[in-house]
Design a protein around this motif. Structure first.
Motif, mmCIF file in Angstrom:
data_model
loop_
_atom_site.group_PDB
_atom_site.id
_atom_site.type_symbol
_atom_site.label_atom_id
_atom_site.label_comp_id
_atom_site.label_asym_id
_atom_site.label_seq_id
_atom_site.Cartn_x
_atom_site.Cartn_y
_atom_site.Cartn_z
ATOM 1 N N PHE A 11 42.430 33.394 54.936
ATOM 2 C CA PHE A 11 43.229 32.813 53.861
ATOM 3 C C PHE A 11 43.024 33.593 52.565
ATOM 4 N N GLU A 12 41.778 33.819 52.179
ATOM 5 C CA GLU A 12 41.489 34.513 50.925
ATOM 6 C C GLU A 12 41.941 35.968 50.972
ATOM 7 N N GLY A 13 41.930 36.546 52.165
ATOM 8 C CA GLY A 13 42.359 37.934 52.332
ATOM 9 C C GLY A 13 43.841 38.146 52.044
ATOM 10 N N ALA A 14 44.591 37.065 51.958
ATOM 11 C CA ALA A 14 46.020 37.176 51.653
ATOM 12 C C ALA A 14 46.247 37.615 50.205
ATOM 13 N N GLY A 15 45.218 37.502 49.371
ATOM 14 C CA GLY A 15 45.347 37.920 47.975
ATOM 15 C C GLY A 15 46.411 37.134 47.246
ATOM 16 N N GLN A 16 47.314 37.838 46.598
ATOM 17 C CA GLN A 16 48.354 37.161 45.827
ATOM 18 C C GLN A 16 49.512 36.676 46.688
ATOM 19 N N GLU A 17 49.479 37.019 47.955
ATOM 20 C CA GLU A 17 50.526 36.584 48.883
ATOM 21 C C GLU A 17 50.281 35.143 49.331
ATOM 22 N N THR A 18 51.334 34.516 49.813
ATOM 23 C CA THR A 18 51.234 33.155 50.337
ATOM 24 C C THR A 18 50.405 33.156 51.610
ATOM 25 N N VAL A 19 49.509 32.194 51.715
ATOM 26 C CA VAL A 19 48.665 32.056 52.898
ATOM 27 C C VAL A 19 49.520 31.651 54.082
ATOM 28 N N ARG A 20 49.286 32.300 55.196
ATOM 29 C CA ARG A 20 49.981 31.981 56.439
ATOM 30 C C ARG A 20 48.963 31.404 57.405
ATOM 31 N N GLY A 21 49.318 30.338 58.063
ATOM 32 C CA GLY A 21 48.416 29.724 59.036
ATOM 33 C C GLY A 21 48.958 28.370 59.432
ATOM 34 N N ARG A 22 48.183 27.678 60.224
ATOM 35 C CA ARG A 22 48.586 26.344 60.657
ATOM 36 C C ARG A 22 48.586 25.395 59.470
ATOM 37 N N MET A 61 53.992 22.923 49.729
ATOM 38 C CA MET A 61 53.550 23.740 48.620
ATOM 39 C C MET A 61 52.940 25.016 49.162
ATOM 40 N N SER A 62 53.351 26.150 48.624
ATOM 41 C CA SER A 62 52.755 27.411 49.037
ATOM 42 C C SER A 62 51.505 27.679 48.197
ATOM 43 N N VAL A 63 50.529 28.295 48.827
ATOM 44 C CA VAL A 63 49.244 28.581 48.196
ATOM 45 C C VAL A 63 48.906 30.037 48.474
ATOM 46 N N SER A 64 48.396 30.729 47.458
ATOM 47 C CA SER A 64 47.999 32.122 47.659
ATOM 48 C C SER A 64 46.520 32.195 48.023
ATOM 49 N N GLY A 65 46.147 33.310 48.607
ATOM 50 C CA GLY A 65 44.745 33.539 48.922
ATOM 51 C C GLY A 65 43.883 33.543 47.670
ATOM 52 N N ASN A 66 44.431 34.101 46.584
ATOM 53 C CA ASN A 66 43.687 34.130 45.324
ATOM 54 C C ASN A 66 43.434 32.726 44.791
ATOM 55 N N GLN A 67 44.381 31.816 44.990
ATOM 56 C CA GLN A 67 44.183 30.436 44.554
ATOM 57 C C GLN A 67 43.034 29.784 45.310
ATOM 58 N N ILE A 68 42.983 29.998 46.613
ATOM 59 C CA ILE A 68 41.913 29.413 47.406
ATOM 60 C C ILE A 68 40.565 29.982 46.973
ATOM 61 N N LYS A 69 40.517 31.291 46.763
ATOM 62 C CA LYS A 69 39.275 31.929 46.333
ATOM 63 C C LYS A 69 38.832 31.407 44.968
ATOM 64 N N ALA A 70 39.766 31.288 44.033
ATOM 65 C CA ALA A 70 39.439 30.788 42.691
ATOM 66 C C ALA A 70 39.009 29.329 42.738
ATOM 67 N N ALA A 71 39.680 28.532 43.552
ATOM 68 C CA ALA A 71 39.331 27.112 43.672
ATOM 69 C C ALA A 71 37.937 26.956 44.267
ATOM 70 N N ARG A 72 37.638 27.774 45.255
ATOM 71 C CA ARG A 72 36.320 27.729 45.884
ATOM 72 C C ARG A 72 35.236 28.095 44.874
ATOM 73 N N ALA A 73 35.484 29.126 44.078
ATOM 74 C CA ALA A 73 34.519 29.531 43.054
ATOM 75 C C ALA A 73 34.339 28.436 42.004
ATOM 76 N N LEU A 74 35.444 27.826 41.595
ATOM 77 C CA LEU A 74 35.393 26.751 40.605
ATOM 78 C C LEU A 74 34.584 25.566 41.130
ATOM 79 N N ALA A 75 34.677 25.314 42.422
ATOM 80 C CA ALA A 75 33.933 24.218 43.043
ATOM 81 C C ALA A 75 32.474 24.582 43.305
#
Length: 83
Positions: free
Chosen positions: A36-47, A1-15
């Motif tokens: 990760f969050e700096g990716a914005g609306q783009e898909t997060v790249r990393g391990r 599953m691909s995840v965007s930086g904005n999703q991680i940021k929003a999930a963190r705020a929600l938590a």
């Protein structure tokens, strides 16, 4: 599953977590979360294992990341996990 930086940021705020709390919960560095969050609306790249640890920490905090469902107009997002 691909995840965007904005999703991680929003999930963190929600938590109700700051970047340091998420990094600690996931066992990763705070710069990883910033990256990760700096990716914005783009898909997060990393391990894959690092991204999975981050997703798992958010899930444990009660938040799930939603995939971009082409059959749904809602698209990718986050929501509180149903118990």
């Amino acid at each position: 599953m691909s995840v965007s930086g904005n999703q991680i940021k929003a999930a963190r705020a929600l938590a109700g977590m700051d970047q340091k709390a998420l990094a600690d919960a996931a066992g990763v560095g705070i710069n990883t979360i910033r990256h990760f969050e700096g990716a914005g609306q783009e898909t997060v790249r990393g391990r894959i294992d690092t991204l999975e640890a981050t997703r798992s920490a958010l899930f444990t905090a009660g938040v799930e990341l939603l995939e971009d469902s082409r059959a749904s107009a809602s698209g990718p997002g986050v929501r509180m996990r149903r118990e």
